[in-house]
Design a protein around this motif. Structure first.
Motif, PDB file in Angstrom:
ATOM      1  N   ILE A 247       0.849  -1.202   0.000  1.00 23.38           N
ATOM      2  CA  ILE A 247       0.000   0.000   0.000  1.00 23.38           C
ATOM      3  C   ILE A 247       0.883   1.251   0.000  1.00 23.38           C
ATOM      4  O   ILE A 247       0.465   2.312  -0.435  1.00 23.38           O
ATOM      5  N   GLY A 248       2.099   1.100   0.470  1.00 24.90           N
ATOM      6  CA  GLY A 248       3.103   2.157   0.311  1.00 24.90           C
ATOM      7  C   GLY A 248       2.920   3.345   1.227  1.00 24.90           C
ATOM      8  O   GLY A 248       2.571   3.198   2.400  1.00 24.90           O
ATOM      9  N   ALA A 249       3.142   4.541   0.676  1.00 24.95           N
ATOM     10  CA  ALA A 249       3.144   5.766   1.476  1.00 24.95           C
ATOM     11  C   ALA A 249       1.810   5.991   2.187  1.00 24.95           C
ATOM     12  O   ALA A 249       1.766   6.579   3.269  1.00 24.95           O
ATOM     13  N   ARG A 250       0.719   5.522   1.581  1.00 20.10           N
ATOM     14  CA  ARG A 250      -0.591   5.700   2.230  1.00 20.10           C
ATOM     15  C   ARG A 250      -0.622   4.985   3.565  1.00 20.10           C
ATOM     16  O   ARG A 250      -1.331   5.389   4.492  1.00 20.10           O
ATOM     17  N   LEU A 251       0.107   3.881   3.676  1.00 17.69           N
ATOM     18  CA  LEU A 251       0.208   3.166   4.952  1.00 17.69           C
ATOM     19  C   LEU A 251       1.231   3.844   5.859  1.00 17.69           C
ATOM     20  O   LEU A 251       0.939   4.177   7.015  1.00 17.69           O
ATOM     21  N   LEU A 252       2.429   4.078   5.313  1.00 16.39           N
ATOM     22  CA  LEU A 252       3.521   4.623   6.131  1.00 16.39           C
ATOM     23  C   LEU A 252       3.149   5.971   6.739  1.00 16.39           C
ATOM     24  O   LEU A 252       3.390   6.214   7.927  1.00 16.39           O
ATOM     25  N   ASP A 253       2.550   6.845   5.928  1.00 16.93           N
ATOM     26  CA  ASP A 253       2.198   8.180   6.423  1.00 16.93           C
ATOM     27  C   ASP A 253       1.229   8.095   7.601  1.00 16.93           C
ATOM     28  O   ASP A 253       1.340   8.831   8.578  1.00 16.93           O
ATOM     29  N   ARG A 254       0.262   7.166   7.512  1.00 16.64           N
ATOM     30  CA  ARG A 254      -0.713   7.022   8.596  1.00 16.64           C
ATOM     31  C   ARG A 254      -0.089   6.394   9.844  1.00 16.64           C
ATOM     32  O   ARG A 254      -0.427   6.758  10.976  1.00 16.64           O
ATOM     33  N   VAL A 255       0.830   5.437   9.630  1.00 16.53           N
ATOM     34  CA  VAL A 255       1.514   4.835  10.785  1.00 16.53           C
ATOM     35  C   VAL A 255       2.337   5.914  11.499  1.00 16.53           C
ATOM     36  O   VAL A 255       2.314   6.016  12.733  1.00 16.53           O
ATOM     37  N   CYS A 256       3.035   6.739  10.719  1.00 14.60           N
ATOM     38  CA  CYS A 256       3.844   7.805  11.329  1.00 14.60           C
ATOM     39  C   CYS A 256       2.957   8.835  12.028  1.00 14.60           C
ATOM     40  O   CYS A 256       3.306   9.319  13.109  1.00 14.60           O
ATOM     41  N   ALA A 257       1.808   9.140  11.435  1.00  8.38           N
ATOM     42  CA  ALA A 257       0.883  10.084  12.076  1.00  8.38           C
ATOM     43  C   ALA A 257       0.374   9.506  13.393  1.00  8.38           C
ATOM     44  O   ALA A 257       0.230  10.216  14.392  1.00  8.38           O
TER      45      ALA A 257
END
Ligand SMILES: [Zn+2]
Length: 305
Positions: A247-257
């Motif tokens: 899923i890429g950045a859509r996953l990573l960005d939310r995990v980091c948020a």
């Protein structure tokens, strides 16, 4: 040259690595079910990869295998690989006898950990968080896998984190895997999508409330996993891999948020700088097969030592 085989539930992903660890050839073969089929198809994958790389099997330095289940890496034995129909199989010795080269067997997540460490050019300590059908982690320190005393290091999918959660297949309640495991998300979501977690993310973006809840549960579980990994092992880097990581950045960005959100309530967590320590595995790479090949090298060097 060395070969690496990632034996998965449906296919065997095999690569031939040159001395500089570059992928020279890659082939895929159906895994089959049960010991006879798995051995036959693993041999076929190894022979095809060698042929594709134009090298004779006898000239190989080593073959490394990544396979799910509980692996005794010293004996080359895999146990409880339920999805492959394997109770106990001396895969390393059997393949080594057929191929005539050293064969190293490693747990699939540990193999992928080595592959991720290499592909990202990391140094020091790393945890590989595999978000696939289930959830598990592997640890690499200075290029070596750390398995723990009995090979269960990193089985974080079965750390209970939600007392009000669902009963996991392992018998406990609210395991991390019941929140962040792709298999659980797919079951709760339903439907026949080929990539159910991606469908959940898309539906959540479109405003579907049920999808938003499932996505947030998955993201919260992944963030909890990152926190667990850093708080227990203080690894410098957590690399997220596995099918869900596509899923890429859509996953990573939310995990980091989500990690940022946790840090807002705790100066202590904030001081750990968790978001800056999380990365995604490089997309489109045969991470586990490359890692398996690198694990094979480690074994052959040990034999020669
Ligand atoms: Zn469990």
């Amino acid at each position: 040259m060395r070969l690496g085989l990632d034996i998965g539930g449906t296919k065997i992903d095999a690569v031939a690595l040159g001395d500089d660890a570059a992928v020279l050839a890659r082939v895929r073969v159906a895994t089959g079910f049960g010991p006879d089929a798995v051995v036959r198809n693993a041999l076929s994958a190894a022979l095809q990869a060698a042929e594709a790389a134009e090298v004779s099997v006898a000239a190989l330095t080593s073959v490394g295998i990544g396979i799910p289940g509980i692996v005794d890496a010293t004996a080359g034995v895999v146990r409880h690989a339920v999805n492959l129909g394997l109770g106990e199989l001396a895969l390393g010795p059997i393949l080594s006898e057929h191929l005539g080269v050293p064969v190293r067997v490693e747990n699939d997540v540990n193999a992928a950990s080595l592959g991720a460490f290499h592909l990202l050019g990391l140094a020091g300590s790393m945890a590989y968080l595999n978000l696939g059908t289930g959830v598990a982690a592997g640890f690499v320190n200075d290029g070596s896998v750390w398995r723990g005393a009995r090979g269960t290091a990193g089985e974080i999918g079965h750390i209970p984190i939600d007392p009000a959660g669902e009963r996991c297949a392992c018998g406990q309640i609210g395991c991390l895997e019941t929140l962040a495991g792709g298999g659980w998300v797919a079951r709760k979501w339903g439907g026949e999508a080929e990539l159910p977690v991606l469908e959940v993310f898309d539906a959540a973006d479109a405003g579907d409330e049920r999808a938003v809840a499932l996505r947030d549960e998955l993201v919260g579980g992944a963030a909890a996993a990152v926190r667990i990994l850093v708080l227990t092992a203080d690894v410098e880097t957590v690399v997220i891999g596995g099918g869900v990581s596509n899923i890429g950045a859509r996953l990573l960005d939310r995990v980091c948020a989500s990690l940022d959100e946790l840090a807002r309530g705790s100066q202590f967590l904030g001081s750990l700088e968790l978001p800056s320590r999380v990365r995604l595995v490089p997309p489109g790479q045969p991470v586990a097969a490359i890692g398996a090949a690198l694990a094979g090298v480690a074994e052959s060097e040990a034999i020669g030592a």
